[in-house]
Scaffold this active site. Structure first.
Site, mmCIF file in Angstrom:
data_model
loop_
_atom_site.group_PDB
_atom_site.id
_atom_site.type_symbol
_atom_site.label_atom_id
_atom_site.label_comp_id
_atom_site.label_asym_id
_atom_site.label_seq_id
_atom_site.Cartn_x
_atom_site.Cartn_y
_atom_site.Cartn_z
ATOM 1 N N LYS A 102 51.930 50.824 110.302
ATOM 2 C CA LYS A 102 52.716 51.993 109.884
ATOM 3 C C LYS A 102 51.841 53.228 109.727
ATOM 4 O O LYS A 102 52.265 54.338 110.005
ATOM 5 C CB LYS A 102 53.418 51.706 108.540
ATOM 6 C CG LYS A 102 54.405 50.551 108.619
ATOM 7 C CD LYS A 102 54.987 50.208 107.260
ATOM 8 C CE LYS A 102 53.992 49.593 106.307
ATOM 9 N NZ LYS A 102 53.538 48.229 106.660
ATOM 10 N N GLY B 210 47.973 49.054 102.257
ATOM 11 C CA GLY B 210 46.719 49.456 102.893
ATOM 12 C C GLY B 210 47.077 49.894 104.295
ATOM 13 O O GLY B 210 47.490 49.085 105.107
ATOM 14 N N HIS B 211 47.009 51.197 104.539
ATOM 15 C CA HIS B 211 47.388 51.728 105.855
ATOM 16 C C HIS B 211 46.141 52.257 106.554
ATOM 17 O O HIS B 211 45.450 53.117 106.027
ATOM 18 C CB HIS B 211 48.422 52.855 105.705
ATOM 19 C CG HIS B 211 49.751 52.357 105.209
ATOM 20 N ND1 HIS B 211 50.893 53.103 105.258
ATOM 21 C CD2 HIS B 211 50.116 51.161 104.664
ATOM 22 C CE1 HIS B 211 51.910 52.395 104.768
ATOM 23 N NE2 HIS B 211 51.452 51.219 104.390
ATOM 24 N N GLN C 185 54.725 48.415 102.524
ATOM 25 C CA GLN C 185 55.278 47.059 102.682
ATOM 26 C C GLN C 185 56.252 47.004 103.872
ATOM 27 O O GLN C 185 56.034 47.705 104.830
ATOM 28 C CB GLN C 185 55.938 46.584 101.384
ATOM 29 C CG GLN C 185 54.950 46.378 100.251
ATOM 30 C CD GLN C 185 54.442 47.683 99.658
ATOM 31 O OE1 GLN C 185 55.211 48.507 99.222
ATOM 32 N NE2 GLN C 185 53.142 47.873 99.629
ATOM 33 N N ASP D 134 51.801 45.415 107.246
ATOM 34 C CA ASP D 134 50.603 45.552 108.078
ATOM 35 C C ASP D 134 50.920 45.629 109.567
ATOM 36 O O ASP D 134 50.136 45.198 110.407
ATOM 37 C CB ASP D 134 49.617 44.401 107.813
ATOM 38 C CG ASP D 134 49.249 44.303 106.348
ATOM 39 O OD1 ASP D 134 49.131 45.362 105.712
ATOM 40 O OD2 ASP D 134 49.109 43.184 105.836
#
Ligand code: GDP
Ligand code: IMO
Ligand code: MG
Length: 428
Positions: free
Chosen positions: A16, A40-41, A223, A13
């Site tokens: 990215k 979750g991006h 990740q 988080d």
């Protein structure tokens, strides 16, 4: 600079998605090479927020071919829910390519992820419950289901029968759950198979040909380094290779073709799930960071644990990834703090450690040794060049660069695409 890896230098988080999006307008391919919908991006374009889980962030940029590489594990239902949600918002996902060798998250693996966590009790990992670990375990155990298996029902049935023979023993006898049938598994996996078929490609061939033609490829990690199955805080990690080497195995592009490895790090640190976190703040300042930084999980909505920047971690990330650049995000979140501590080393039972301790117990007992920097009060969200930043913010960034040992090439001052200070062009 045709091949650039963008990866997390902390516990995930870091931003990215935004960092990848920033390069996308000048990129031909964006490849996701590890993980699945545990990620979750977030990308914010003209105030519109997109949360991507399985799709590479490049899907939001019209010139980009987004690629889901062989190293990814795919929940097919989630894939199409995500695709349809983007279509509903006017995004065209038709260029998406999916590796025929990527593994599929079978429904039994979602169940096993959840029951295993419950079974572990106090020793749980705090997974996202998406079936990630059990699916990678099947891959390594050579009983996984791959995308190409979906197009041969005979092989698919054989493989699922084989896998369920083991899984149902575990589910019924150990976890006291109902047995899962071969037919219900096949039904779920084949629901979208026809829709998927035209997207399936020999993605290593496509990417290598693209590089031969001088095209630009961005490898977008899920990740992060400290969640990597080899280099992270094992066993409190995810089950894939989130470090630079994973970009090669997870995409089929060799290491000699990678030009740059960019580590993304927040100006402080967050972590979701269980496991050691030396600079964690369990006090009001930690809560302030969580509130001010909006630190709630993009995937599970869980509150993120918060703490100060840890330069031991970023030095380690620099080493195991061969980082060429750092992108420091969320500098704006720190505005208003009088003093900003940064961990420069650890104290472990009275012994100073300048580098990551060798041993997991030592890391669990590591107490940060802090150096303090002066804060700033000016709003920095509209700064667009390094010189626009208040002197103390500049000093803070330069200190992170110095202690981390990797040059800071870009600084985030807000979630929007435009809220970025660029010091070195990552594609130059
Ligand atoms: P990822 O998983 O590494 O892509 O990161 P996430 O999207 O899960 O979390 C990063 C969060 O920070 C998202 O909500 C982003 O919109 C936000 N973000 C990224 N960069 C910045 C920044 O420089 N400043 C601020 N305020 N928010 C940022
Ligand atoms: P992005 O790509 C932060 C964490 C989970 C848990 C551990 C294992 O958005 O940075 P898993 O479901 O992967 O088996 O969970 O890893 N985790 C993440 N934490 N960001 C992520 O992704 C994460 N993906 C997994 O919270 O501690
Ligand atoms: Mg995230």
């Amino acid at each position: 600079m045709p091949a650039v890896v963008v990866l997390g230098a902390q516990w995930g988080d870091e931003g990215k998605g935004k960092a990848t999006d920033q390069l996308a307008s000048r990129t031909d391919f964006v490849v996701k090479f590890n993980g699945g919908n545990n990620a979750g991006h977030t990308v914010v374009i003209d105030g519109e927020k997109y949360a991507l889980h399985l799709l590479p962030s490049g899907i939001l940029s019209p010139g980009v071919v987004p690629v889901i590489g062989n190293g990814v594990v795919i929940d097919l239902e989630v894939l199409f829910v995500e695709i349809d949600a983007l279509i509903a918002r006017g995004v065209d996902p038709s260029r998406l390519l999916v590796s025929s060798a990527a593994h599929v998250i079978a429904p039994y693996n979602r169940t096993i992820d959840k029951v295993t966590e419950r079974f572990l009790g106090k020793r749980k990992i705090g997974t996202t419950g998406r079936g990630i670990g059990p699916t990678y375990a099947d891959k390594i155990n050579r009983i996984g289901i791959r995308i190409q298996d979906l197009f041969d029902e005979k092989i698919l049935r054989q493989k699922i029968e084989g896998a369920l023979e083991q899984k149902n023993h575990l589910l019924v006898k150990v976890y006291n759950r109902r047995a899962i049938t071969v037919d219900e598994t096949i039904d779920e996996l084949l629901t979208n198979a026809e829709r998927l078929k035209p997207m399936v490609a020999d993605t290593p061939l496509v990417l290598n040909r693209g590089l031969d033609e001088g095209k630009t490829v961005v490898f977008e990690a899920g990740q992060a380094t400290m969640l990597d199955v080899d280099h992270g805080t094992y066993p409190f990690v995810t089950s894939s290779s989130a470090t630079a080497g994973g970009a090669c195995t997870g995409s089929g592009v060799g290491p000699t073709r990678i030009d740059r490895v960019v580590g993304v790090a927040k100006a402080y640190t967050t972590r979701v799930g269980e496991g050691p976190f030396p600079t964690e703040l369990l006090d009001a300042t930690g809560e302030w960071l969580r509130k001010t930084g909006g630190e709630y999980g993009t995937t599970t909505g869980r509150p993120r644990r918060t703490g100060w920047f840890d330069a031991v971690v970023t030095r380690y990330a620099g080493r195991v990834n061969g980082l060429t650049d750092l992108v420091v995000t969320k500098l704006d979140t720190l505005t208003g703090l009088e003093k900003i501590p940064v961990a420069v080393a650890y104290d472990v039972n009275g012994v100073r450690h300048d580098e990551m301790p060798l041993d997991q117990s030592d890391f669990h007992h590591a107490k940060p040794i802090y150096e303090e920097f002066d804060g700033w009060t000016e709003d920095i969200s509209l700064c667009r060049s390094f010189d626009d930043l208040p002197v103390n913010a500049q000093r803070y960034v330069l200190a992170l660069e110095d202690i981390s040992g990797t040059r800071v090439s870009s600084i985030g001052v807000g979630p929007g695409r435009e809220a970025t200070i660029i010091r070195h062009d990552l594609l130059a």
